[in-house]
Design an enzyme around this catalytic site. Structure first.
Site, short mmCIF file in Angstrom:
data_model
loop_
_atom_site.label_atom_id
_atom_site.label_comp_id
_atom_site.label_asym_id
_atom_site.label_seq_id
_atom_site.Cartn_x
_atom_site.Cartn_y
_atom_site.Cartn_z
CE LYS A 15 -2.16 -1.23 3.81
NZ LYS A 15 -1.44 -2.51 4.09
NE ARG A 90 -5.24 -1.22 9.52
CZ ARG A 90 -4.03 -0.81 9.18
NH1 ARG A 90 -3.87 0.19 8.36
NH2 ARG A 90 -2.99 -1.42 9.65
NE ARG A 129 7.56 -2.49 6.29
CZ ARG A 129 6.25 -2.44 6.45
NH1 ARG A 129 5.49 -1.96 5.50
NH2 ARG A 129 5.71 -2.89 7.56
NE ARG A 162 5.81 -0.24 9.89
CZ ARG A 162 4.71 -0.27 9.14
NH1 ARG A 162 4.70 0.32 7.96
NH2 ARG A 162 3.63 -0.89 9.57
NE ARG A 173 1.71 -4.83 10.95
CZ ARG A 173 2.88 -4.81 10.31
NH1 ARG A 173 3.96 -5.30 10.89
NH2 ARG A 173 2.96 -4.30 9.11
P1 G5P Z 1 0.04 0.62 8.56
O1 G5P Z 1 1.22 1.51 8.53
O2 G5P Z 1 -1.14 0.98 7.76
P2 G5P Z 1 -0.01 -2.13 7.53
O3 G5P Z 1 0.29 -3.25 8.46
O4 G5P Z 1 -1.41 -2.05 7.03
O5 G5P Z 1 0.58 -0.84 8.24
P3 G5P Z 1 2.27 -2.05 6.03
O6 G5P Z 1 3.01 -3.03 6.89
O7 G5P Z 1 2.66 -0.61 6.11
O8 G5P Z 1 0.77 -2.21 6.20
P4 G5P Z 1 2.17 -1.90 3.14
O9 G5P Z 1 2.18 -0.42 3.24
O10 G5P Z 1 0.98 -2.55 2.53
O11 G5P Z 1 2.46 -2.59 4.52
O12 G5P Z 1 3.45 -2.41 2.33
P5 G5P Z 1 4.80 -1.63 1.87
O13 G5P Z 1 5.48 -1.02 3.02
O14 G5P Z 1 4.49 -0.78 0.68
O15 G5P Z 1 5.64 -2.89 1.32
C1 G5P Z 1 6.06 -3.91 2.21
C2 G5P Z 1 7.40 -4.49 1.69
O16 G5P Z 1 7.19 -5.16 0.46
C3 G5P Z 1 8.49 -3.43 1.43
O17 G5P Z 1 9.74 -3.93 1.81
C4 G5P Z 1 8.41 -3.22 -0.11
O18 G5P Z 1 9.68 -2.86 -0.65
C5 G5P Z 1 7.96 -4.59 -0.60
N1 G5P Z 1 7.06 -4.48 -1.77
C6 G5P Z 1 6.02 -3.61 -1.91
N2 G5P Z 1 5.41 -3.78 -3.08
C7 G5P Z 1 6.05 -4.81 -3.70
C8 G5P Z 1 5.86 -5.48 -4.97
O19 G5P Z 1 4.98 -5.15 -5.77
N3 G5P Z 1 6.70 -6.49 -5.25
C9 G5P Z 1 7.71 -6.87 -4.38
N4 G5P Z 1 8.49 -7.90 -4.72
N5 G5P Z 1 7.91 -6.27 -3.18
C10 G5P Z 1 7.10 -5.25 -2.86
O20 G5P Z 1 -0.44 0.47 10.07
C11 G5P Z 1 0.47 0.20 11.11
C12 G5P Z 1 -0.25 0.23 12.45
O21 G5P Z 1 -0.76 1.55 12.69
C13 G5P Z 1 -2.06 1.50 13.34
C14 G5P Z 1 -2.29 0.02 13.65
O22 G5P Z 1 -1.73 -0.23 14.91
C15 G5P Z 1 -1.48 -0.69 12.55
O23 G5P Z 1 -1.13 -2.01 12.90
N6 G5P Z 1 -3.06 2.04 12.40
C16 G5P Z 1 -4.38 2.13 12.63
N7 G5P Z 1 -5.14 1.74 13.69
C17 G5P Z 1 -6.47 1.95 13.59
N8 G5P Z 1 -7.06 2.52 12.50
C18 G5P Z 1 -6.32 2.92 11.44
N9 G5P Z 1 -6.92 3.49 10.37
C19 G5P Z 1 -4.92 2.73 11.49
N10 G5P Z 1 -3.93 3.00 10.61
C20 G5P Z 1 -2.81 2.58 11.18
MG MG Z 2 2.13 0.86 4.90
#
Ligand code: G5P
Ligand code: MG
Length: 218
Positions: A15, A90, A129, A162, A173
């Site tokens: 994302k 979410r 990551r 992280r 998660r």
């Molecule tokens: P976040 O910050 O929203 P998550 O757990 O939903 O966190 P996260 O971990 O940030 O999602 P992402 O953003 O989907 O993952 O993924 P990313 O960071 O882009 O990519 C992950 C890895 O894969 C990276 O190393 C990247 O290089 C690689 N990658 C990406 N795309 C590709 C691809 O196409 N190919 C390949 N090969 N690799 C790829 O939320 C964190 C916490 O904040 C709170 C909660 O506690 C939550 O757990 N929170 C909320 N709580 C309540 N309500 C809300 N609305 C909240 N929002 C956040």
């Molecule tokens: Mg994210």
């Protein structure tokens, strides 16, 4: 081209990666609730202190608090020309809150992109990551390592792992995603807004799939 979209998908589905790319390509704000909460923690604010252990443990911040937080976050942006939301809504109550907020601001969600990635890939992506503490650029030690270990290619900032990417927290998660966020799938498919996109492959391949849908929607 459709420019008001929500990125939806499990932890590690890409994302942040896609949100930044789409934001740059379309010139629209990328609004990410997770990054905004991590900023509070990094700055040692009251909010950061209050929710730090909950976030690092992989739990969601309660809705009652998130409504106020999201309202403040959204109010920093002009939404009429488009936006890409990441990390929220979410829960179903957060989606209802968002619809009401957008209605008041003469906007709406046009499209929800759901990134589909299986669990073994999620675990690999999250264990590898790394993020720049200065500009937020996302790397991966297996797929997209920085040119110089520990240093951001873009701004020279320090790269860190992280706190919520520990094995235990990632498991939590994934479970929380299934229990609390997946019901949104029905919420948005009932509104005919949901598009599933294969999230496997390279970042560019996934981005092309998303851009194709955005183009086709007009
Ligand atoms: P976040 O910050 O929203 P998550 O757990 O939903 O966190 P996260 O971990 O940030 O999602 P992402 O953003 O989907 O993952 O993924 P990313 O960071 O882009 O990519 C992950 C890895 O894969 C990276 O190393 C990247 O290089 C690689 N990658 C990406 N795309 C590709 C691809 O196409 N190919 C390949 N090969 N690799 C790829 O939320 C964190 C916490 O904040 C709170 C909660 O506690 C939550 O757990 N929170 C909320 N709580 C309540 N309500 C809300 N609305 C909240 N929002 C956040
Ligand atoms: Mg994210």
């Amino acid at each position: 081209m459709t420019k008001r979209l929500v990125l939806f998908g499990p932890p590690g589905s890409g994302k942040d990666t896609q949100g930044s790319l789409i934001s740059t390509k379309l010139g629209i704000p990328h609004i990410a609730s997770g990054s905004a909460l991590r900023e509070e923690i990094a700055n040692g604010t009251d909010i950061g202190k209050r929710f730090q252990s909950l976030i690092n443990g992989g739990n969601l911040v309660p809705d009652e608090f998130m409504f106020e937080f999201l309202e403040k976050l959204l109010s920093r942006y002009s939404l009429q020309n488009g936006f890409v939301l990441n990390g929220f809504p979410r829960t179903v109550p957060q989606a209802e809150f968002l619809d009401a907020y957008l209605l008041k601001n003469a906007a709406s969600v046009d499209l929800v992109v759901s990134l589909v990635v299986d669990e073994s890939e999620i675990v690999k992506r999250l264990s590898g990551r790394r993020t720049c503490e200065n500009c937020g650029a996302v790397y991966n030690v297996y797929y997209y390592p920085p040119k110089v270990e520990g240093i951001c290619d873009i701004c020279g900032g320090k790269i860190y792992q992280r706190d919520d990417d520990s094995e235990e927290s990632v498991k939590k998660r994934i479970k929380v995603y299934g229990d609390e966020t997946l019901p949104l799938f029905t919420y948005y498919s009932d509104k005919k807004l949901l598009y599933e996109v294969d999230g496997l492959g390279t970042v560019d391949e996934v981005n092309s799939r998303i851009m194709e849908i955005l183009n086709d929607r007009n």
